[in-house]
Design an enzyme around this catalytic site. Structure first.
Site, mmCIF file in Angstrom:
data_model
loop_
_atom_site.group_PDB
_atom_site.id
_atom_site.type_symbol
_atom_site.label_atom_id
_atom_site.label_comp_id
_atom_site.label_asym_id
_atom_site.label_seq_id
_atom_site.Cartn_x
_atom_site.Cartn_y
_atom_site.Cartn_z
ATOM 1 N N SER A 68 1.226 -1.126 0.026
ATOM 2 C CA SER A 68 -0.227 -0.240 0.329
ATOM 3 C C SER A 68 1.267 1.317 -0.245
ATOM 4 C CB SER A 68 -0.928 -0.376 1.509
ATOM 5 O OG SER A 68 -1.471 1.152 1.526
ATOM 6 N N TYR A 123 -1.868 0.248 11.060
ATOM 7 C CA TYR A 123 -2.076 -0.092 9.553
ATOM 8 C C TYR A 123 -0.486 0.017 8.866
ATOM 9 C CZ TYR A 123 -3.579 -1.392 4.934
ATOM 10 O OH TYR A 123 -3.367 -1.700 3.515
#
Length: 250
Positions: A136, A149
């Site tokens: 990501s 995250y």
């Protein structure tokens, strides 16, 4: 010796979104696709629709990973490590330790364990094998509210780069794919099923589709063998950074 056998791909987190789109695309490319996910009913239906194979898989559980890998006999040509996900929001001061541990176990330990378990099959591919890790852009930058995250996705960057170093000279290529905002179910999971909050993430802008990410994987692994695509960062045109998004008014 190169043969004309059907190439085999394993895709984790394949019950929806990027995993499902990737499975469907590679089935069209002629691969036998082996799909793994916790939602076995969903992944089995997808596998049946594309002529693939579904195997239950929870990448956060070592025994599940080992059982999955033992079901795959012979050479493996492509592993797409897509299993993962985000849980909740919050700053470091608001740290939910259980959610952090769950995310790390799934996004980081699960990715490493899955690759370790299938490494013998990858090394035995006479074509040469590809490992694609889905990260990501949160692994390339940080922003307030997603500390747990972003930490996990930074670790995925390190794992991907370490694989390149450890397997230098092997017939295994390694690619990291780092998408920005993709319209997936992960937003719904992050907001604990609150559909309104999940949809607000994409309000006024056009996010990527799962198929866009799947196509970037297909392109990377279809390069001539002497070419290794180390990393692809793919964002919507409306997004410059994770927290810098152009939104149109209604």
């Amino acid at each position: 010796m190169i043969t004309d056998r059907t190439k085999i791909a394993v895709i984790t987190g394949a019950s929806s979104d990027i995993g499902e789109a990737t499975a469907r695309l590679f089935a069209k490319e002629g691969y036998l696709v082996i799909l793994g996910a916790r939602c076995y009913g969903k992944v089995r239906a997808i596998a049946e629709s594309i002529g693939g194979v579904a195997i239950p898989l929870d990448v956060s559980r070592t025994e599940s990973v080992e059982k999955f890998s033992k079901a795959i006999h012979g050479p493996l040509d492509l592993l797409v490590n897509n299993g993962g996900g985000a849980l909740g929001l919050g700053t470091i001061a608001e740290m939910d330790e259980d959610k952090w541990i769950t995310m790390y176990q799934t996004n980081v330990v699960g990715l490493g364990g899955m690759t370790r378990a299938l490494l013998p099959q990858l090394k035995s591919s006479e074509y040469g094998a590809d490992v694609v890790n889905i990260g990501s852009i949160t692994g390339l930058e940080t922003y307030v509210g997603r500390a747990g995250y972003t930490d996990c996705k930074h670790a995925v960057q390190a794992i991907t780069q370490t694989m390149r170093l450890e397997w230098l000279g092997e017939r295994i290529r390694v690619t990291g794919i780092d998408p920005g905002l993709v319209e997936t179910e992960s937003s719904l999971v992050r907001f604990a099923g609150n559909a309104g909050r999940a949809q607000s993430v994409y309000q006024g802008m056009r996010p990527l589709l799962a198929e866009d990410v799947a196509e970037s994987i297909r392109w990377a692994v279809s390069r001539p063998w002497h070419v290794n695509i180390d990393q692809i960062v793919i964002k919507p045109t409306d997004q410059a950074r994770m927290d810098k998004i152009f939104r149109r008014s209604k």
